[in-house]
Motif scaffolding. Structure first.
Motif, PDB file in Angstrom:
ATOM      1  N   CYS A   7      38.356  45.029  37.262  1.00 18.45           N
ATOM      2  CA  CYS A   7      39.577  44.330  36.852  1.00 18.45           C
ATOM      3  C   CYS A   7      40.275  45.130  35.761  1.00 18.45           C
ATOM      4  O   CYS A   7      39.650  45.517  34.758  1.00 18.45           O
ATOM      5  N   ILE A   8      41.552  45.401  35.959  1.00 15.71           N
ATOM      6  CA  ILE A   8      42.386  45.954  34.890  1.00 15.71           C
ATOM      7  C   ILE A   8      43.187  44.794  34.335  1.00 15.71           C
ATOM      8  O   ILE A   8      44.049  44.226  35.017  1.00 15.71           O
ATOM      9  N   THR A   9      42.874  44.398  33.115  1.00 15.99           N
ATOM     10  CA  THR A   9      43.479  43.217  32.512  1.00 15.99           C
ATOM     11  C   THR A   9      44.748  43.588  31.754  1.00 15.99           C
ATOM     12  O   THR A   9      45.009  44.752  31.462  1.00 15.99           O
ATOM     13  N   GLY A  10      45.525  42.564  31.406  1.00 20.03           N
ATOM     14  CA  GLY A  10      46.598  42.756  30.455  1.00 20.03           C
ATOM     15  C   GLY A  10      46.037  42.660  29.048  1.00 20.03           C
ATOM     16  O   GLY A  10      44.820  42.480  28.859  1.00 20.03           O
ATOM     17  N   PRO A  11      46.881  42.783  28.028  1.00 18.35           N
ATOM     18  CA  PRO A  11      46.399  42.672  26.647  1.00 18.35           C
ATOM     19  C   PRO A  11      45.816  41.288  26.385  1.00 18.35           C
ATOM     20  O   PRO A  11      46.447  40.267  26.684  1.00 18.35           O
ATOM     21  N   HIS A  12      44.619  41.244  25.841  1.00 19.81           N
ATOM     22  CA  HIS A  12      43.904  39.983  25.685  1.00 19.81           C
ATOM     23  C   HIS A  12      44.602  39.017  24.741  1.00 19.81           C
ATOM     24  O   HIS A  12      44.337  37.816  24.783  1.00 19.81           O
ATOM     25  N   ARG A  13      45.505  39.514  23.891  1.00 21.97           N
ATOM     26  CA  ARG A  13      46.202  38.624  22.963  1.00 21.97           C
ATOM     27  C   ARG A  13      47.219  37.739  23.687  1.00 21.97           C
ATOM     28  O   ARG A  13      47.740  36.785  23.108  1.00 21.97           O
ATOM     29  N   ARG A  14      47.528  38.062  24.938  1.00 19.77           N
ATOM     30  CA  ARG A  14      48.512  37.286  25.687  1.00 19.77           C
ATOM     31  C   ARG A  14      47.802  36.317  26.625  1.00 19.77           C
ATOM     32  O   ARG A  14      46.930  36.704  27.389  1.00 19.77           O
ATOM     33  N   ALA A  15      48.226  35.066  26.555  1.00 18.75           N
ATOM     34  CA  ALA A  15      47.548  34.016  27.308  1.00 18.75           C
ATOM     35  C   ALA A  15      47.462  34.300  28.806  1.00 18.75           C
ATOM     36  O   ALA A  15      46.391  34.116  29.398  1.00 18.75           O
ATOM     37  N   PRO A  16      48.541  34.729  29.481  1.00 22.13           N
ATOM     38  CA  PRO A  16      48.420  34.960  30.926  1.00 22.13           C
ATOM     39  C   PRO A  16      47.359  36.000  31.269  1.00 22.13           C
ATOM     40  O   PRO A  16      46.667  35.868  32.282  1.00 22.13           O
ATOM     41  N   ALA A  17      47.205  37.031  30.442  1.00 25.94           N
ATOM     42  CA  ALA A  17      46.219  38.082  30.705  1.00 25.94           C
ATOM     43  C   ALA A  17      44.807  37.516  30.644  1.00 25.94           C
ATOM     44  O   ALA A  17      43.978  37.753  31.534  1.00 25.94           O
ATOM     45  N   SER A  18      44.520  36.752  29.597  1.00 22.78           N
ATOM     46  CA  SER A  18      43.173  36.195  29.455  1.00 22.78           C
ATOM     47  C   SER A  18      42.896  35.161  30.541  1.00 22.78           C
ATOM     48  O   SER A  18      41.763  35.056  31.043  1.00 22.78           O
ATOM     49  N   GLN A  19      43.927  34.409  30.948  1.00 26.59           N
ATOM     50  CA  GLN A  19      43.737  33.408  31.997  1.00 26.59           C
ATOM     51  C   GLN A  19      43.486  34.069  33.351  1.00 26.59           C
ATOM     52  O   GLN A  19      42.648  33.595  34.137  1.00 26.59           O
ATOM     53  N   ARG A  20      44.202  35.155  33.657  1.00 21.17           N
ATOM     54  CA  ARG A  20      43.983  35.853  34.932  1.00 21.17           C
ATOM     55  C   ARG A  20      42.580  36.454  34.975  1.00 21.17           C
ATOM     56  O   ARG A  20      41.910  36.405  36.014  1.00 21.17           O
ATOM     57  N   GLN A  21      42.134  37.003  33.860  1.00  9.72           N
ATOM     58  CA  GLN A  21      40.773  37.541  33.810  1.00  9.72           C
ATOM     59  C   GLN A  21      39.752  36.430  33.971  1.00  9.72           C
ATOM     60  O   GLN A  21      38.722  36.606  34.643  1.00  9.72           O
ATOM     61  N   ALA A  22      40.016  35.273  33.382  1.00  7.81           N
ATOM     62  CA  ALA A  22      39.089  34.146  33.505  1.00  7.81           C
ATOM     63  C   ALA A  22      38.971  33.705  34.960  1.00  7.81           C
ATOM     64  O   ALA A  22      37.875  33.354  35.435  1.00  7.81           O
ATOM     65  N   GLY A  23      40.084  33.702  35.695  1.00  7.35           N
ATOM     66  CA  GLY A  23      40.028  33.362  37.113  1.00  7.35           C
ATOM     67  C   GLY A  23      39.216  34.359  37.905  1.00  7.35           C
ATOM     68  O   GLY A  23      38.450  33.988  38.811  1.00  7.35           O
ATOM     69  N   PHE A  24      39.366  35.652  37.564  1.00  9.05           N
ATOM     70  CA  PHE A  24      38.565  36.708  38.186  1.00  9.05           C
ATOM     71  C   PHE A  24      37.077  36.476  37.948  1.00  9.05           C
ATOM     72  O   PHE A  24      36.255  36.514  38.876  1.00  9.05           O
TER      73      PHE A  24
END
Length: 340
Positions: free
Chosen positions: A182-199
């Motif tokens: 998984c290549i995530t977005g910056p963890h400080r941004r909610a959508p990035a952390s939420q997409r990683q959580a779904g993964f």
């Protein structure tokens, strides 16, 4: 040049009646209203919008603050917002913050001075301190889109990023892949952390332990996707599939893979996120999670106008559901691994 007195004389009514017709501030009979409109047409009279805004305390204008980005996702959302504003008779005043707090503060101050009726905000959470400086903002209807300031006093319109990350990963699992990164977005941004959580949730449900080295953080732009892929390619063991948390990073990742001699999807399956207009024209066309950008813009404007008009709403959060767009950047796992 005709003025309101000339219109009143032409229509055979008082200037007060003309004012009520223009500003819709009192009942006027249909016959009288039509005489006033006919006189305005005959005299080519256009009422002053500035004067009207001072009288009725409305300007029929909406301010929108957005982070400038190479990501066309923002432009596509803004286009939807602008179209719906136009349909509703509102002007859109757009300010690009370029990620700078000082620029955001300047635009917000200008918009408030110009008496916008409400604000749409789509910029990073890092601007929160800017909004806290403006007491005026607390009296103005505000809708946040995608991510931005967080407050019980504003409405939030966002996609279900967790579900999007889950859908992307389930697609790769269904193709037989188990070595998924998984290549995530910056963890400080909610959508990035939420997409990683779904993964991570999808991987956990499949009983697969995620290799921590296969999770690389990017910054939602092409360059960070390229760099993240380069780090993955340097690993001694590499994944056969990737969920990349937005399409721009996916473009960078595909470029890095191509330069390394890999063929997508034969050697590596990739799923992006956003479904920007360019995604279907990439080589190969990108499998991605679709955010309904037009719907996002329409809902944001609809909610803001409801707040402007003093309507009561059930809650201050609306979630838009994403869906999977399957194209040619993903393929079944056939026992191949990325060449070492």
């Amino acid at each position: 040049m005709a003025n309101i007195k000339a219109v009143a004389a032409r229509a055979g009514v008082s200037t007060t009646t003309v004012s009520h017709v223009i500003n819709q501030t009192r009942f006027v009979s249909d016959a009288t209203r039509e005489r006033v409109f006919a006189a305005m047409r005959d005299l080519n009279y256009a009422p002053s919008l500035v004067a009207r805004s001072l009288k009725v305390k409305e300007t029929n204008s909406i301010g929108m603050l957005v982070t400038t980005s190479s990501n066309p996702f923002f432009a596509e959302v803004v286009r939807g917002v602008e179209r719906y504003c136009f349909e509703q008779g509102y002007n859109l005043m757009l300010g690009n913050t370029e990620g700078q707090a000082e620029t955001a503060l300047s635009y917000l101050t200008m918009m408030l001075r110009k008496r916008v009726d409400g604000l749409l905000i789509m910029c990073s959470e890092g601007q929160q301190e800017v909004f806290n400086q403006l007491d005026w903002l607390k009296t103005l209807p505000v809708v946040v889109m995608d991510w931005g300031m967080e407050s019980k006093d504003v409405d939030l319109i966002a996609d279900n990023s967790w579900h999007g990350g889950y859908l992307a990963t389930r697609h790769l699992l269904a193709l037989g892949h188990t070595a998924i990164g998984c290549i995530t977005g910056p963890h400080r941004r909610a959508p990035a952390s939420q997409r990683q959580a779904g993964f991570l949730q999808a991987m956990q449900e499949a009983g697969i332990t995620v290799n921590a080295l296969w999770i690389q953080e990017g910054d939602f732009d092409c360059a960070s996707g390229f760099a993240a892929m380069a780090r993955l390619l340097a690993q001694p063991v590499r994944p056969t599939a990737l969920f990349v948390c937005n399409d721009m990073m996916a473009m960078g990742a595909i470029s890095a893979a191509h330069q390394a001699g890999l063929v997508i999807p034969r050697d590596l399956s990739i799923v992006g996120y956003d479904n920007v207009a360019l995604a279907e024209f990439m080589s190969p066309p990108l499998t991605t999670i679709n955010q309904p950008k037009e719907e996002l813009g329409r809902l944001a404007v609809t909610r803001l106008l409801a707040r402007i008009n003093g309507e009561q709403v059930a809650n201050n959060m609306i979630t838009v559901e994403p869906d999977l767009m399957i194209r040619q950047s993903t393929a079944p796992y056939l026992g191949r691994r990325i060449p070492q």
